[in-house]
Each structure stands twice: as C-alpha cells, then as structure tokens.
Design an enzyme around this catalytic site. Structure first.
Site, PDB file in Angstrom:
ATOM      1  N   ALA A 129       0.795  -1.228   0.000  1.00 23.67           N
ATOM      2  CA  ALA A 129       0.000   0.000   0.000  1.00 23.67           C
ATOM      3  C   ALA A 129       0.830   1.282   0.000  1.00 23.67           C
ATOM      4  CB  ALA A 129      -0.944  -0.022   1.199  1.00 23.67           C
ATOM      5  N   ARG A 130       1.850   1.328   0.828  1.00 26.54           N
ATOM      6  CA  ARG A 130       2.587   2.584   1.034  1.00 26.54           C
ATOM      7  C   ARG A 130       3.543   2.915  -0.114  1.00 26.54           C
ATOM      8  NH1 ARG A 130       5.741  -0.296   5.994  1.00 26.54           N
ATOM      9  NH2 ARG A 130       6.981  -1.743   4.761  1.00 26.54           N
ATOM     10  N   GLU A 131       3.721   2.006  -1.081  1.00 25.37           N
ATOM     11  CA  GLU A 131       4.723   2.206  -2.124  1.00 25.37           C
ATOM     12  C   GLU A 131       4.117   2.989  -3.293  1.00 25.37           C
ATOM     13  OE1 GLU A 131       6.260  -1.789  -2.655  1.00 25.37           O
ATOM     14  OE2 GLU A 131       6.774  -1.928  -0.540  1.00 25.37           O
ATOM     15  N   ARG A 180       1.236  -1.402   4.793  1.00 26.50           N
ATOM     16  CA  ARG A 180       1.847  -2.243   3.752  1.00 26.50           C
ATOM     17  C   ARG A 180       0.899  -3.295   3.169  1.00 26.50           C
ATOM     18  NH1 ARG A 180       6.947  -4.967   2.450  1.00 26.50           N
ATOM     19  NH2 ARG A 180       6.737  -7.221   2.487  1.00 26.50           N
ATOM     20  N   ASN A 196       2.505 -10.050  -1.018  1.00 33.19           N
ATOM     21  CA  ASN A 196       3.707 -10.589  -1.659  1.00 33.19           C
ATOM     22  C   ASN A 196       4.360 -11.712  -0.847  1.00 33.19           C
ATOM     23  OD1 ASN A 196       5.136 -10.512  -4.080  1.00 33.19           O
ATOM     24  ND2 ASN A 196       6.827  -9.338  -3.152  1.00 33.19           N
ATOM     25  N   ARG A 197       3.579 -12.342   0.002  1.00 33.86           N
ATOM     26  CA  ARG A 197       3.967 -13.600   0.653  1.00 33.86           C
ATOM     27  C   ARG A 197       2.874 -14.647   0.462  1.00 33.86           C
ATOM     28  NH1 ARG A 197       7.483 -10.629   0.669  1.00 33.86           N
ATOM     29  NH2 ARG A 197       9.043 -10.111   2.254  1.00 33.86           N
ATOM     30  N   HIS A 249       7.931  -2.236  -6.892  1.00 28.17           N
ATOM     31  CA  HIS A 249       7.880  -1.977  -5.450  1.00 28.17           C
ATOM     32  C   HIS A 249       8.778  -0.778  -5.156  1.00 28.17           C
ATOM     33  CE1 HIS A 249       5.960  -5.819  -4.083  1.00 28.17           C
ATOM     34  NE2 HIS A 249       6.309  -6.159  -5.303  1.00 28.17           N
ATOM     35  N   TYR A 251      11.369   0.623  -1.649  1.00 27.25           N
ATOM     36  CA  TYR A 251      12.403   1.373  -2.328  1.00 27.25           C
ATOM     37  C   TYR A 251      13.732   0.657  -2.136  1.00 27.25           C
ATOM     38  CZ  TYR A 251      13.225   2.573   2.555  1.00 27.25           C
ATOM     39  OH  TYR A 251      13.445   2.469   3.895  1.00 27.25           O
ATOM     40  N   GLU A 323      12.731  -2.624  -7.070  1.00 32.46           N
ATOM     41  CA  GLU A 323      12.574  -1.737  -5.922  1.00 32.46           C
ATOM     42  C   GLU A 323      12.989  -0.358  -6.423  1.00 32.46           C
ATOM     43  OE1 GLU A 323      11.316  -2.426  -3.019  1.00 32.46           O
ATOM     44  OE2 GLU A 323      11.621  -4.569  -2.644  1.00 32.46           O
TER      45      GLU A 323
HETATM   46 ZN   LIG Z   1       6.864  -3.825  -1.840  1.00 32.23          ZN
END
Ligand SMILES: [Zn+2]
Length: 369
Positions: A129-131, A180, A196-197, A249, A251, A323
């Site tokens: 979410a935060r990316e 996230r 992403n897991r 993604h 960073y 990233e």
């Molecule tokens: Zn990510």
C-alpha cells in the site's frame, strides 16, 4: 521492501529527546549507525501536498479514485488501443482493474514470426500500500505506451495492474501512510495479509510470518486473498503468451531476480541478469541514477510466496521485481517534486525490457520454424 532482513540495514525512527542515547546504545552494541533523516515529520509534510491545482501524474501522487479516472480517460482517448478490465474484487468489494494495451507490430515484423500472437508483458504495482511511487511509475508507463505508439515497447501486448491492493492503498491515503498489507479482517486483533507472501510458491517458507500482526504475514493459505487470486487468474488467462513479468515496489534502487525463496540458480539467470543490467544501463543514461541488479535470495533478503517467484516457477523466461527510488533518504515518503525524474528514468528501463522481450520472442519463433 520489508523489515525482514538479518544482515542488511534496518531503519528505526526515534523521538528527538532519546535520539542521542539510542545512537549511543546501538554503537556500543557494534551497529553501524547513520542518521538518514533528522526530522521525519518534515519528510511527511514534504510528501503529498494537499493544496494543488493540477494533478499531472508526474507532479503528484494519485488517490485511488484519481487512478481510476486516469485509466478511464485514457481508454476514452484511445478506444482502439486500450481497455480496462475488472479482474477481481477485494474483501470490501473494491474492484481491481487491469489495463490491456494492444501491441503495434508492423505487418512485416509479424509475418517474420512463426505466428501472429504477440508476446505479453505483465506488469503490476501497488501490491504494498505505502509504495506510492510504484503506482505513479506504472501509470506513467501506461501513458507513454498510449501516447507514444511508435515506442519500441509497443511491440508487445501489455497487461498492467496499477493497484493490486486498492483497499490498502486507500488506507495508506486516509489513515496510515505507512500501511503495507491488504485490509483482511477476522484474523485476530491485527488486520492485513502481505500479498507478496501469499503466492503459491514455497508458501509458509523462509521470509514470511504466520503471525497476523507481522508486516510479512503470509495469510492462512496460498492465494487466500482476493487480490492475489485476481492477479493469478488474469495472468493464467494469457499464460502461454507471457514472456516477461515486472512487479514494481519501492524502495532501494535494485532490480531483483529469482529466486527469492532459495539459493539455487534459476535456469535462465544468466539471460535474466543480462536483461536486468541492460535495464539498469538504460535507466542510468537518463540522469545517472544507479540501479543494482541482484539475485534476491543471496543479495537482498529471502522471501517465500512472492509474485516474482510464482511467475518464474511457471516457466516465464523473464520475471523480476524492481525496488524503485530512492535508497532510503525519503524511502516510502517519496517527495512529489521528484516524481517526474523518477518515473521518466525508470520508463527507459521498462521500455528496454519490452523491446528485448519482443526481440527474444522473434528469435525463438524463428528457431522453432
Ligand atoms: Zn513492496
């Protein structure tokens, strides 16, 4: 980017009155300490501006509703080139959308191939979410693809999911900027699964957590989440045509290659590394920004159940995760006045990726004839 990292850097935020003490204690315990930001609050306020007049994707981050409008407007402008498809719905009923952009192969080029099916490149962003910068980067790619039809990247068909995790994304706008996961409920006192897991590759393995409060909580079962199922089904629909996959993604400025769950060498690693290095070179040509190319397990951190590994496990020749910028100074709170530089340089890498996928597919078709 996740907090799971045993030998790499870890970021900690502390209140000003105890900052000096905290640094002292860490140094006494043999940690290398670097202050990346003196005032995190100031970074927060520099991040999204509430007062803005225009909302160009290169100048501002877009809220979920604005992302949807952006896609719809492009489809209205280019109805014969692009369409938006709903590929699923979150637990809260929010639609998950994918943009499909046709390839622009010239008749001569398509005749040279063994068949007329264009290779597909699948790209996603906004899994975490935060990316936010990942969403801006894929929106910019969509805009370039449609407004520069002569781009070499138009030799492939594109399937782009700009916001894999719309509920989490909205939550990071309206409640918790650093959220996230998705917004799954009913799993105890904490909410959210790390999407992403949650893919079905070494599920439950290293670099994922069974604890719902963890930021890398993998969920109760592989593909337990509607968001990962949506990506899975959209992907499988064109599985045999997909020749390349990029998951965006932030960073760290690295291009990450499979595997992330095990140290074994992927059979196509050499070819993937060459392609990744070509992308890094194309990116750096713009303004000198350096992206490293890493094998994820060895150089970054182990993780199980990632989309990149899942796609690679299906035999797609090129599967990678990027990233994005930066290396930690702003981190997730990337400033809006730097979006333009960030998305334009990474676009050069994405364009290179697609051109190379098209070239390799033609070669493959040719040798199969
Ligand atoms: Zn990510």
């Amino acid at each position: 980017m996740s907090e799971y990292n045993t030998n790499g850097p870890v970021e900690v935020a502390v209140a000003p009155p105890i900052s000096r003490d905290a640094q002292e204690k860490l140094r006494q315990n043999d940690f290398n300490v670097t202050v990346v930001a003196q005032d995190v609050e100031q970074l927060f306020s520099a991040s999204p501006s509430i007062f803005r007049q225009t909302k160009k994707i290169t100048d501002a981050f877009l809220e979920l509703r604005e992302v949807e409008n952006f896609l719809d407007e492009l489809v209205v402008k280019h109805p014969d080139q692009a369409r938006v498809k709903q590929i699923g719905k979150t637990e809260n009923g929010t639609p998950i959308h994918m943009m499909i952009i046709k390839s622009q192969i010239s008749p001569a080029a398509s005749l040279a191939g063994a068949n007329n099916v264009s290779p597909v490149v699948f790209l996603d962003s906004g899994t975490h979410a935060r990316e936010w910068l990942s969403v801006s980067t894929s929106l910019y790619a969509i805009q370039q693809l449609l407004e520069q039809p002569s781009s070499p990247a138009r030799q492939v068909e594109w399937r782009i999911v700009p916001v894999v995790n719309p509920d989490g994304y909205a939550y990071s706008w309206n409640t918790n900027r650093l959220w996230r996961k998705n917004r799954k409920s009913g799993i105890g006192r904490c909410q959210g699964v790390d999407l992403n897991r949650n893919y079905d590759v070494n599920f439950e393995g290293i670099g994922s957590s069974r604890r719902p409060c963890s930021d890398i909580f993998r969920g109760p079962a592989a593909f337990s989440e509607p968001e990962t199922r949506a990506v899975r089904d959209a992907f499988l629909e064109v599985r045999s045509e997909v020749k390349g996959y990029i998951s965006l993604h932030s960073y760290s400025q690295v291009i990450m290659l499979p595997w992330s769950y095990q140290p074994d060498v992927h059979p196509n690693l050499k070819n993937m590394t060459d392609l990744g290095e070509g992308m890094a070179k194309a990116i750096s040509k713009a303004r000198g920004t350096k992206f490293d190319v890493f094998n994820t397990y060895k150089s970054f951190y182990p993780a199980s159940g990632t989309s990149m590994d899942w796609v690679a496990s299906l035999g797609v020749p090129h599967s990678l995760a990027i990233e994005l910028q930066d290396k930690g100074h702003h981190g997730f709170l990337y400033p809006e006045n730097k979006i333009r530089d960030a998305v334009t340089e990474v676009w050069k890498g994405i364009e290179f990726f697609a051109e190379e996928i098209a070239r390799q597919s033609r070669q493959e078709n040719f040798t199969q004839q």
